[in-house]
Design a protein around this motif. Sequence first.
Motif, mmCIF file in Angstrom:
data_model
loop_
_atom_site.group_PDB
_atom_site.id
_atom_site.type_symbol
_atom_site.label_atom_id
_atom_site.label_comp_id
_atom_site.label_asym_id
_atom_site.label_seq_id
_atom_site.Cartn_x
_atom_site.Cartn_y
_atom_site.Cartn_z
ATOM 1 N N ASP A 1 -29.313 41.536 -80.119
ATOM 2 C CA ASP A 1 -30.588 41.611 -80.827
ATOM 3 C C ASP A 1 -30.332 42.171 -82.229
ATOM 4 O O ASP A 1 -29.775 43.269 -82.386
ATOM 5 C CB ASP A 1 -31.541 42.526 -80.044
ATOM 6 N N VAL A 2 -30.723 41.443 -83.254
ATOM 7 C CA VAL A 2 -30.546 41.895 -84.633
ATOM 8 C C VAL A 2 -31.262 43.218 -84.876
ATOM 9 O O VAL A 2 -30.781 44.068 -85.621
ATOM 10 C CB VAL A 2 -31.080 40.822 -85.615
ATOM 11 N N PHE A 3 -32.386 43.418 -84.208
ATOM 12 C CA PHE A 3 -33.235 44.579 -84.499
ATOM 13 C C PHE A 3 -32.860 45.819 -83.690
ATOM 14 O O PHE A 3 -32.958 46.932 -84.184
ATOM 15 C CB PHE A 3 -34.699 44.210 -84.277
ATOM 16 N N SER A 4 -32.442 45.640 -82.457
ATOM 17 C CA SER A 4 -32.094 46.799 -81.632
ATOM 18 C C SER A 4 -30.591 47.024 -81.563
ATOM 19 O O SER A 4 -30.137 48.097 -81.170
ATOM 20 C CB SER A 4 -32.632 46.621 -80.211
ATOM 21 N N GLU A 5 -29.819 45.991 -81.954
ATOM 22 C CA GLU A 5 -28.351 46.004 -81.838
ATOM 23 C C GLU A 5 -27.916 46.178 -80.382
ATOM 24 O O GLU A 5 -26.816 46.629 -80.097
ATOM 25 C CB GLU A 5 -27.734 47.085 -82.733
ATOM 26 N N LYS A 6 -28.797 45.814 -79.457
ATOM 27 C CA LYS A 6 -28.511 45.823 -78.024
ATOM 28 C C LYS A 6 -28.604 44.401 -77.495
ATOM 29 O O LYS A 6 -29.061 43.495 -78.224
ATOM 30 C CB LYS A 6 -29.516 46.728 -77.295
ATOM 31 N N PRO A 7 -28.203 44.147 -76.253
ATOM 32 C CA PRO A 7 -28.333 42.797 -75.702
ATOM 33 C C PRO A 7 -29.782 42.324 -75.718
ATOM 34 O O PRO A 7 -30.722 43.111 -75.533
ATOM 35 C CB PRO A 7 -27.812 42.946 -74.271
ATOM 36 N N LEU B 1 -37.828 33.996 -69.677
ATOM 37 C CA LEU B 1 -38.342 34.655 -70.866
ATOM 38 C C LEU B 1 -37.153 35.281 -71.577
ATOM 39 O O LEU B 1 -36.386 36.033 -70.975
ATOM 40 C CB LEU B 1 -39.367 35.732 -70.495
ATOM 41 N N LEU B 2 -36.988 34.952 -72.849
ATOM 42 C CA LEU B 2 -35.900 35.488 -73.672
ATOM 43 C C LEU B 2 -36.524 36.071 -74.928
ATOM 44 O O LEU B 2 -37.329 35.401 -75.586
ATOM 45 C CB LEU B 2 -34.927 34.364 -74.047
ATOM 46 N N TYR B 3 -36.177 37.317 -75.264
ATOM 47 C CA TYR B 3 -36.798 37.865 -76.475
ATOM 48 C C TYR B 3 -36.008 38.999 -77.120
ATOM 49 O O TYR B 3 -35.180 39.652 -76.494
ATOM 50 C CB TYR B 3 -38.226 38.327 -76.199
ATOM 51 N N SER B 4 -36.322 39.166 -78.403
ATOM 52 C CA SER B 4 -35.848 40.281 -79.232
ATOM 53 C C SER B 4 -37.032 41.213 -79.457
ATOM 54 O O SER B 4 -38.189 40.775 -79.432
ATOM 55 C CB SER B 4 -35.341 39.745 -80.571
ATOM 56 N N VAL B 5 -36.742 42.489 -79.697
ATOM 57 C CA VAL B 5 -37.832 43.455 -79.881
ATOM 58 C C VAL B 5 -38.533 43.300 -81.227
ATOM 59 O O VAL B 5 -39.618 43.846 -81.418
ATOM 60 C CB VAL B 5 -37.326 44.905 -79.727
ATOM 61 N N GLY B 6 -37.951 42.581 -82.177
ATOM 62 C CA GLY B 6 -38.632 42.346 -83.441
ATOM 63 C C GLY B 6 -38.560 43.495 -84.415
ATOM 64 O O GLY B 6 -37.885 44.510 -84.195
ATOM 65 N N VAL B 7 -39.284 43.334 -85.530
ATOM 66 C CA VAL B 7 -39.200 44.268 -86.664
ATOM 67 C C VAL B 7 -39.541 45.691 -86.269
ATOM 68 O O VAL B 7 -38.896 46.649 -86.709
ATOM 69 C CB VAL B 7 -40.121 43.799 -87.813
ATOM 70 N N ASN B 8 -40.560 45.879 -85.422
ATOM 71 C CA ASN B 8 -40.979 47.252 -85.108
ATOM 72 C C ASN B 8 -40.052 47.953 -84.120
ATOM 73 O O ASN B 8 -40.210 49.152 -83.853
ATOM 74 C CB ASN B 8 -42.421 47.286 -84.604
ATOM 75 N N GLY B 9 -39.094 47.220 -83.562
ATOM 76 C CA GLY B 9 -38.121 47.833 -82.670
ATOM 77 C C GLY B 9 -38.658 48.234 -81.306
ATOM 78 O O GLY B 9 -37.940 48.853 -80.525
ATOM 79 N N GLN B 10 -39.910 47.876 -80.994
ATOM 80 C CA GLN B 10 -40.532 48.258 -79.733
ATOM 81 C C GLN B 10 -40.508 47.100 -78.735
ATOM 82 O O GLN B 10 -40.829 45.966 -79.088
ATOM 83 C CB GLN B 10 -41.988 48.689 -79.967
ATOM 84 N N ASP B 11 -40.123 47.393 -77.500
ATOM 85 C CA ASP B 11 -40.136 46.380 -76.449
ATOM 86 C C ASP B 11 -41.576 46.184 -75.984
ATOM 87 O O ASP B 11 -42.163 47.045 -75.330
ATOM 88 C CB ASP B 11 -39.261 46.829 -75.276
ATOM 89 N N GLU B 12 -42.133 45.026 -76.342
ATOM 90 C CA GLU B 12 -43.531 44.727 -75.999
ATOM 91 C C GLU B 12 -43.608 43.595 -74.976
ATOM 92 O O GLU B 12 -44.554 42.805 -74.978
ATOM 93 C CB GLU B 12 -44.308 44.393 -77.279
ATOM 94 N N GLN B 13 -42.594 43.556 -74.118
ATOM 95 C CA GLN B 13 -42.571 42.638 -72.976
ATOM 96 C C GLN B 13 -42.648 41.171 -73.392
ATOM 97 O O GLN B 13 -43.200 40.341 -72.667
ATOM 98 C CB GLN B 13 -43.696 42.982 -72.002
ATOM 99 N N GLY B 14 -42.112 40.864 -74.561
ATOM 100 C CA GLY B 14 -42.075 39.481 -75.014
ATOM 101 C C GLY B 14 -43.332 39.007 -75.699
ATOM 102 O O GLY B 14 -43.433 37.823 -76.057
ATOM 103 N N ARG B 15 -44.318 39.898 -75.899
ATOM 104 C CA ARG B 15 -45.557 39.490 -76.569
ATOM 105 C C ARG B 15 -45.296 39.252 -78.049
ATOM 106 O O ARG B 15 -44.629 40.031 -78.716
ATOM 107 C CB ARG B 15 -46.654 40.537 -76.395
ATOM 108 N N THR B 16 -45.869 38.173 -78.562
ATOM 109 C CA THR B 16 -45.727 37.821 -79.970
ATOM 110 C C THR B 16 -47.073 37.945 -80.676
ATOM 111 O O THR B 16 -48.080 38.331 -80.066
ATOM 112 C CB THR B 16 -45.207 36.378 -80.115
ATOM 113 N N SER B 17 -47.086 37.564 -81.942
ATOM 114 C CA SER B 17 -48.335 37.634 -82.706
ATOM 115 C C SER B 17 -49.366 36.625 -82.202
ATOM 116 O O SER B 17 -50.550 36.716 -82.539
ATOM 117 C CB SER B 17 -48.049 37.379 -84.189
#
Length: 518
Positions: free
Chosen positions: A464-470, A481-497
Amino acid sequence: MRKIALLLLSVSLLAAKDDEDAKKPKPRFPLGKETTYVTEPLDTDGYIDYAAALNERLRRDVTPENNANVLIWKALGPRSEGAPMPEEFFKWLEIKPPPEVGDYFIPMGRYAREQLKLAPRPGVIAIQEELSLCSQRAWKASEHPNIAAWLKANEKPLAVALEATKRTHYYSPLVSKRTRKEPEPLFLALMPSMEQCRRLAQALAARAFLRIDEGRFEDAWQDLLACHRIGRHLAQGAANIELLVGIIIDSNAGRADLAFLERAHLKSEQINKCLRDLRALPPMPVAADKMDLGERFMILDVVVILDRDGVESLVAAQEEEQFLRFFQRKPNYESTLRNVNHLYDRMAKAMRGKDRKTRQKELAPIGKELAELDMKIPKLRPTKLELLLSKDRDKIVGEYIGNLVIGSLTPAVHRVQNASDQCEQNQNNLYLAFALAAYHRDHGRYPKELGALAPKYLDRIPDDVFSEKPLIYRPDENGYLLYSVGVNGQDEQGRTSDDQPQGDDLSIRMPLPKLKQK
C-alpha cells in the motif's frame, strides 16, 4: 481557478500603458538562476518571455511526426468550443491550422442540439448522462440508438485520435490571447486540450463497451488502452491542472478496464496479455516536474508582470488599493524572485522523495509555512508611517506584494502530490485485478492470499503506497475485496467516496457493484 488570478486586473484596465510614446519600463533585478531562473529569451523591454521559454523546453525532442497532439487537433479541427485557436498555437506545433471544414469530432452537446434537435434542458443533459453510463458498462446499440449514431458520426475523427495515442510524445503549447502589446499572464494561457481529451476518451470508452457487447474484445481493449494513453499524454503538459485532468482520465480508464475484465470472456493467456499491455503504457509524469518547471515559470511570470506593469495591476481588497495608491514608487522584486525560486526548489525536492512517508515529512513544514504566511499577510502590510520613515521602502513593498503572490499557492502542492500517489495506487490495484482474474481462469477460484500471484502472474506484490503495509485482500465465494487505506491512512473497510457513509479507501470489488443512477 488558482487564487493568483485574483491578483491581476483585466488587461483593459492597463490599456493606457500601451502608449507607444510612453517610456517603457526596464527590469530592476538581475537576470540569473536565483532570480529569473532563466536568462532568455527576452522581450523588447528586456523582460524574460516565460511563455516562449516554457514552450521551448516542453517541445524538446518533439516533432510533428511524433507529437500525439498534432493528430489530436487534426481530429478536432481548428476551433475550440466554437472559437478559432490562435495562429500562434499551431506555429508552436509546427503545423498549419486544420481547414475549417473537415471530418472533425462532434461533441455530444453539439450533436444533441444540431442532429437530435434536443433542447438544452433537459434533453442535452439527459443524453450526456446516458453517454456517461455507456462509457462505464457494456451496452447494445438497440438500447441506446442515439449514442450509437453519435459514435458512427465520429468514426473518422476517432480513428485519427486512436492513431494519435500511439505516438511517443505529446506537446501542447501554452499560448495566451493578446489584446494589448504585452502578453497576458502565462497562467491564463489557453489549455483547450484538457476538455477535448476528456471528450475523446469518453467517446472511446463508450465505443469499447459497445464492442464488448458485440464480442469484439480485442477492438474494445485497444480503445481502452487509447483512453489510458490520452490521459498520460495530457498529463505531460506544463501545468498542475493538466496533470490532474490526465490522472482523472487515466483513473476513469482503469474503472472501465475492470468492467471489461468482468464482462469480456477472456482466457488466462488473453488476460495476461492485457496485463502486459497495461504495464507497458508510458508512465504517468512525475508531479514534482510540474512544480519545478511550469508552475515555477507561471509565478515568476506574475512577478515580472507586476514589475513591468506596476503595482496598480494588483487586485486586492479596497484597503490594499488605498495602500498601493499611497505608495507611488516602483517596488523592488529581486528578493521576491529569490524567495519564489527557493520555495519551488524546496517543493520539487520534497516531492521527489523516495516514498510517500518521506515526501509527506518534507512537504509538511512547507505547507505549514505557506498556511501561516497566508494568515499573516494582513499583519505584514507595512503602515504608511513605516514607509515614510524607511529608506528601503521599495524593498519592503516588493516583499509584501511578493508574499501576496506566494501565499496564494498554499493548496496546490499537497493536492497534486496526493492525486499523484492515488494514481500510483490505483494503477497497482489494477495490475492485481488482472492478475487475480488470470489466476481465477487457471484455478477456478481466487487465491487465499495475494502472495500466490507471484511470480507467475506478477513479479512482485506491491504494498500500500499510503500505509507502506500489505494491501488488504478479502476473498469470498463469489469474488473479493481489495483495497488501500487511501490518503487519510485510515482503514475504512474498503469504503470509497461513492459509498454511504463515504470513505477514503481505494478499492476494487469483484463482482463490480451496480452503477448508481443519478
